[in-house]
Design an enzyme around this catalytic site. Structure first.
Site, mmCIF file in Angstrom:
data_model
loop_
_atom_site.group_PDB
_atom_site.id
_atom_site.type_symbol
_atom_site.label_atom_id
_atom_site.label_comp_id
_atom_site.label_asym_id
_atom_site.label_seq_id
_atom_site.Cartn_x
_atom_site.Cartn_y
_atom_site.Cartn_z
ATOM 1 N N GLU A 61 2.803 12.560 6.223
ATOM 2 C CA GLU A 61 4.197 12.115 6.252
ATOM 3 C C GLU A 61 5.103 13.044 7.059
ATOM 4 O O GLU A 61 6.009 12.578 7.759
ATOM 5 C CB GLU A 61 4.752 11.965 4.827
ATOM 6 C CG GLU A 61 4.331 10.688 4.110
ATOM 7 C CD GLU A 61 2.916 10.731 3.547
ATOM 8 O OE1 GLU A 61 2.299 11.811 3.586
ATOM 9 O OE2 GLU A 61 2.429 9.686 3.082
ATOM 10 N N HIS A 130 5.418 6.669 -8.283
ATOM 11 C CA HIS A 130 5.448 5.515 -7.375
ATOM 12 C C HIS A 130 6.584 4.577 -7.754
ATOM 13 O O HIS A 130 6.425 3.357 -7.722
ATOM 14 C CB HIS A 130 4.123 4.747 -7.429
ATOM 15 C CG HIS A 130 3.021 5.353 -6.635
ATOM 16 N ND1 HIS A 130 2.548 6.621 -6.851
ATOM 17 C CD2 HIS A 130 2.280 4.878 -5.576
ATOM 18 C CE1 HIS A 130 1.570 6.888 -6.001
ATOM 19 N NE2 HIS A 130 1.390 5.853 -5.211
HETATM 20 C C1 LIG Z 1 1.379 11.323 0.216
HETATM 21 C C2 LIG Z 1 0.880 9.946 0.089
HETATM 22 N N1 LIG Z 1 0.865 9.146 1.166
HETATM 23 C C3 LIG Z 1 0.406 7.893 1.070
HETATM 24 C C4 LIG Z 1 -0.041 7.410 -0.115
HETATM 25 C C5 LIG Z 1 -0.559 5.975 -0.213
HETATM 26 N N2 LIG Z 1 -2.015 6.030 -0.370
HETATM 27 C C6 LIG Z 1 -2.583 5.955 -1.580
HETATM 28 S S1 LIG Z 1 -4.244 6.137 -1.505
HETATM 29 C C7 LIG Z 1 -4.192 6.330 0.162
HETATM 30 C C8 LIG Z 1 -5.468 6.561 0.903
HETATM 31 C C9 LIG Z 1 -6.164 7.797 0.468
HETATM 32 O O1 LIG Z 1 -7.407 7.866 1.069
HETATM 33 P P1 LIG Z 1 -8.463 8.950 0.662
HETATM 34 O O2 LIG Z 1 -7.831 10.285 0.604
HETATM 35 O O3 LIG Z 1 -9.618 8.810 1.566
HETATM 36 O O4 LIG Z 1 -8.874 8.590 -0.835
HETATM 37 P P2 LIG Z 1 -9.547 7.273 -1.415
HETATM 38 O O5 LIG Z 1 -8.443 6.325 -1.773
HETATM 39 O O6 LIG Z 1 -10.452 6.752 -0.393
HETATM 40 O O7 LIG Z 1 -10.253 7.718 -2.643
HETATM 41 C C10 LIG Z 1 -2.902 6.235 0.649
HETATM 42 C C11 LIG Z 1 -2.529 6.317 2.051
HETATM 43 C C12 LIG Z 1 0.017 8.249 -1.232
HETATM 44 N N3 LIG Z 1 -0.353 7.849 -2.441
HETATM 45 N N4 LIG Z 1 0.475 9.513 -1.102
#
Ligand SMILES: Cc1ncc(C[n+]2csc(CCOP(=O)(O)OP(=O)(O)O)c2C)c(N)n1
Ligand SMILES: Cc1ncc(C[n+]2csc(CCOP(=O)(O)OP(=O)(O)O)c2C)c(N)n1
Ligand SMILES: [Mg+2]
Ligand SMILES: [Mg+2]
Lengths: 335, 326, 335, 326
Positions: A61, A130
């Site tokens: 971000e 959230h």
């Molecule tokens: C700081 C932040 N940015 C965006 C999000 C929205 N978001 C939730 S899960 C996710 C993807 C995360 O991917 P990863 O770290 O690979 O974990 P996974 O969900 O695959 O377990 C995003 C972008 C968030 N929760 N927090």
């Protein structure tokens, strides 16, 4: 002007689409905003304009906003997305220390006319990280503009203005409004100037001052007030918090002599505080009752749906607050 | 790579100008002649001079509060720099931004930042713009080792590498972040080794040798310019006056300071020019005198300039002043 | 109680020293807080307690606060330093989404009783990114406590309370106060409860509500009002913004029927807005004049000293605002 | 390293329980039997089961919204998890925190976070506490590849390495971050290679093989426990149900999903146990039946439990309720 019925999501999509179409300086960046993954207001746009104009980014971000600022300094018009408003803290430094201040700090030699789109997620039982509504933070930062649309029409018109505005704009969407429908002018030149409140319903007895999702609570409350209590409520949708249209709101309350401010942000130290402080100064001696505030309860947002429902403003709470102003007695602070 | 005599003389002229500009500030503040806040660059001239000759004018620079040398290297007029530091109308921002926030887009200086780590993401955005516009311009982001421990740097480095952006990260490793030895802030011995974690090349050079820095820079710039992505260039150097002007440097071991001073890049490069016959002592003495004169002239011009008027306050907050709030 | 004359810096140092001494759960972390580099309130402490209790960190504001939170979850009492308040955006996510919410989100199973010390740097001509006063942000976050001391005595007493408080506390220091002297109780048990405002000067005609550095502007203004205008001003130092001592402030204004709120934060959407909103609700019909606000001008802080001096409140501006409340006429909003 | 038959059976029992818990949620939400927000862990069981057998009870875990499997592995009772997901009084936080924010310090689960990247700094702090207290406890921070592009991860990884903290970073690489392939978010091919940039070891293992994961974990835990600092362990796996429950997964190429499903760690480990004679088909079928029963019992207990009462709202905001503001 030609107009079409569409959802807020579609209206925002149309604004982005037309901006990308008419000005090649415009580009979008953010997490999961490109096809095939995109499902929000950016859906379809990378397919139409290419992935270099609608760019998926890593989860970063601070750099998303920082990169938008760099591109804007160089003359582009980036629209950065912070997926959910609760994440905006991560980008806060870039917003407040770069975007908001560059014009001043360089005496206009560099500017950062970025648009940061973000979305309030409250109401989905996703819990405290959230669900936050944090526009008050950015009202307090000189140099930022802050926009919160309530209808598809306003969404399109205000987003268009934000993208082409010369100042950095925070554009706050609300997930609970994304599916709501309304008529939207399809003309690419349709824009709503920033800083003009909109009287969404005229009235004479009390002014309901609101923006974003709360406009719908206020309109529902106004209907109830009319139907069940024969009270005529005027609904003033601020549309932008910076610039704040003090004239419209003051002239309405000058007539009604009573006001209720409504927002989804927590009440304490929220946007409503500034509005009340302004009204009490401008209208000292002209009010029949203290200005009431209806905001979210001062608690982290609970996840359990039954609890969460108690936290945000509701038409019923607005009706009660309006009634308090009509009793003309001294009201408590715990409304 | 060997550099022409002319280029080498230009490097020295830049280094000497940077040094003179710093010396004069130091003297002026030290004696109470004038007041300004200032993060001295004395000791780091070789890096900035190399940038000065290696960057094209349309290449861009993002630097920091410790930017005097970088700004001079990139061609920002001294009056603008001094003027900004001393809060005068002829400063780069008419005195509104101050020492830490100098920009001069005509010279390619797009941002100076007071927030450690805030520059790299902006550099990424500038490079994105170049790429979108099809320009072969490069953005150099200059910062210290301290900046590499910020999350902001990480996010930017990852993006720059991912998208093969025309960025060069120039890390001026002066061994300290404020009063903290940077070896106490990371496990790695060499900060250049951070680059591998992004999939970008990292090189380490003697930051007190302008020719070595220029060689590393040229290679990095060339790669960036041709679409081969970013490079991280670590330039090892020292700051002779500590973190801020007035820093007593009690936290710096005497022998470390002594040996750093012994490696002062300015006399060292002077000796090199003499040794290799690129210039004569007379010529170099003249360059030094010219620099001192140029600095003095700029200073006097600035000192006799006005402070900004009160109506500057509400100007440039927004593009068009907004009635409320003010 | 034994008392010694010392500066704010020394008083804060004493509070930290005694906390480290009496409770081994206490430790400090931050940038340049350890000897030999330290020069602020932490100077000398690493020498006395060791570098594992007073820890220099990398420049990593998010992780400094995040690590403090982790240690606090595990039962320690960390005091994290964010060197200058303008940098707090970088740590904002950890503060608002972890520290402030953990107790609620885990129903008390985990808590983060951290103290975040930070310092407002305004007044040093360092420009817009080293001058901000942002406590309003954290007032708006349920779960946080917000403390801003004005005197060495309060500094010591409040910091001691913050460190041992069971909730996360933001403790805001002000560089222009660090060298100011006053009497300070040396007893390690001396603590000032959070949430109790302090009447720093009694008066009858108008209440000056303030905190932190503004208390000194208010006191100077009160002296001028008395000496030159025969006006008796009461100075209420809030000391903490959360909890906010509504009772003390309301009962003072109920007597004086006039109030001026003063703070170094920009006025628009600042802490004063909440205070005004509360007063107008609690004291509707009892005020002789609108509540005045004196805050920083709504601009990024200029670097040039002559300009910067125009931005912050001053005793003269407080006197003028107080006089406006005494004219009892309708006051404008642009004070 | 060879594992005893008993340990292998425990691993399988954990995997099956994780799978059953996920399957039951999926069915219940899918059929409209109940409502809850949910980020499915189906497909990632091998990693969590390996953590389950490799971590001591006093070792700590920091996990994320996609935490069902991790929580089960660490020993959080299913009622607490389901209860929290469905907003009931017997949830870990009486329904106040929700799916993304489950903690159970008795089982060592110190934090679940909905903010990507917010966990690692907290893990660093927990490890600092262990070190200060002289405990030989390790903190495992579990997250996805997406988290490694956040600044927060970077700052934490740097600190953990710098201070040789007892932390293990377990990256569950399921190839996607929401709808974005993680290969589109970094230049590096292997996320484990990020570790070098911090001066810490990075290892990459088959995240669908619980024995391989356990071996890597044991080594990392052992190092951490003995003061030799953190390790980054990349476990390559896949999420079978997409990002959130209801995700149509249109962004996942069919052949990628097919081959991922073919590598499903649960049947794969079952086959391994049969092939190596560690267990009989009957035994394993019984284990599966027990798991399904356990899940069903937990679900029914949760479904008949109360929603939290309104007075929970003002509880736990502060240690002692403050009259104003509320
Ligand atoms: C700081 C932040 N940015 C965006 C999000 C929205 N978001 C939730 S899960 C996710 C993807 C995360 O991917 P990863 O770290 O690979 O974990 P996974 O969900 O695959 O377990 C995003 C972008 C968030 N929760 N927090
Ligand atoms: C985000 C942030 N944290 C802390 C500071 C205070 N600060 C200013 S300079 C500095 C040290 C920076 O060190 P380095 O990156 O090595 O650059 P150098 O000053 O040596 O050129 C610190 C901690 C800051 N300006 N910004
Ligand atoms: Mg340095
Ligand atoms: Mg993933």
């Amino acid at each position: 002007m030609d107009s079409k019925e569409m959802t807020m999501r579609e209206a925002l999509n149309l604004a982005l689409d037309q901006a990308l179409e008419k000005d090649e300086r415009v580009f979008l960046l953010g997490e999961d905003i490109a096809d095939p993954g995109a499902s929000g207001p950016t859906a379809g746009l990378s397919t139409k304009y290419g992935h270099d104009r609608v760019m998926d980014t890593p989860i970063s971000e601070a750099a998303i906003v920082g990169a938008a600022i760099g591109a804007a300094i160089d003359g582009l018009l980036p629209v950065a997305e912070i997926m959910i408003m609760d994440f905006i803290g991560i980008a806060a430094d870039q917003i407040i220390n770069n975007a908001a201040k560059l014009r001043f700090m360089t005496a206009g030699r560099t500017t950062a006319p970025i648009t940061v789109r973000t979305q309030v997620y409250g109401g989905l039982a996703t819990g405290a990280t959230h669900s936050q509504t944090l526009e008050a933070w950015f009202m307090h930062i000189p140099g930022m503009k802050v926009i919160v649309p309530s209808t598809p029409r306003d969404g399109k018109g205000l987003l268009t203005s934000a993208i082409f505005d010369e100042d950095p704009c925070l554009f706050v969407e609300t997930i609970r409004l994304q599916g709501q429908k309304g008529p939207v002018p399809t003309d690419p030149d349709f824009a709503i100037p920033l800083g003009q409140a909109d009287v969404k319903r005229p009235g004479t007895d009390v002014t309901l001052i609101c923006y974003g999702r709360s406009v719908h609570d206020a309109l529902a409350a106004a209907a109830t007030l009319q139907d069940e209590h024969a009270v005529s409520a005027e609904v003033v949708d601020l549309r932008t918090l910076v610039p704040l249209d003090v004239d419209t709101m003051v002239s309405s309350v000058r007539r009604t002599r009573r006001a209720v401010v409504v927002h989804d942000a927590v009440r304490f130290a929220g946007p409503g505080a500034e509005i009340v402080a302004t009204l009490q100064a401008e209208l000292f001696g002209e009010l029949e009752a203290p200005v009431e505030r209806v905001g979210a309860r001062f608690v982290p947002t609970p996840a359990a749906a039954a609890l969460e429902a108690q936290v945000y403003p509701s038409p019923a709470r607005v009706v009660q607050a309006a009634q308090r102003t009509l009793q003309s007695a001294k009201a408590g602070i715990h409304g | 790579m060997t550099r022409s005599a002319e280029v080498q003389r230009r490097i020295y002229a830049l280094m000497v100008l940077m040094k003179a500009a710093d010396d004069r500030l130091s003297k002026g503040i030290g004696t109470g002649e004038f007041i300004c806040v200032y993060w001295p660059s004395r000791g780091q001239e070789a890096i900035a001079a190399a940038m000065g000759i290696s960057l094209r004018r349309d290449d861009q620079l993002v630097t920091t509060y410790r930017g005097l040398h970088d700004l001079i290297g990139k061609g920002v007029p001294l009056e603008e720099i001094y003027g900004e530091m001393m809060g005068r109308t002829l400063g780069a921002s008419r005195g509104k931004g101050g020492t830490m926030h100098i920009a001069n887009p005509e010279a390619g200086v797009m941002l100076s930042t007071g927030i450690v780590g805030a520059g790299p993401p902006v550099g990424v955005g500038l490079a994105m713009a170049a790429k979108r516009k099809g320009l072969d311009r490069v953005t150099v982001v200059s910062f210290g080792v301290g900046a590499t421990t910020t999350g902001s740097f990480h996010e930017a480095a990852n993006m720059a590498a991912l998208w093969d952006l025309p960025v060069v990260f120039v890390c001026q490793n002066n061994l300290y972040a404020e009063m903290t030895p940077t070896r106490d802030t990371m496990k790695l011995e060499h900060v250049a080794d951070r680059a591998a974690g992004y999939g970008m090349p990292g090189v380490r050079v003697d930051g007190n040798d302008p020719l070595a820095v220029a060689t590393a820079l040229d290679e990095a710039l060339n790669k960036a310019r041709h679409g081969d992505g970013p490079t991280f260039v670590e330039c090892v150097t020292f700051r002779f006056r500590g973190h801020y002007f007035g820093d007593r440097m009690r936290y710096i071991p005497k022998d470390q300071l002594d040996s750093a001073l012994a490696a002062d890049p300015v006399p060292r490069f002077r000796a090199h020019l003499l040794d290799t016959g690129v210039a004569t002592d007379e010529e170099l003495t003249r360059v030094e005198a010219v620099a001192a004169q140029q600095v003095e002239t700029a200073l006097q011009t600035v000192m006799s300039a006005d402070a900004p008027s009160i109506d500057e306050l509400d100007r440039d907050v927004y593009a068009t002043p907004i009635r409320f709030p003010v």
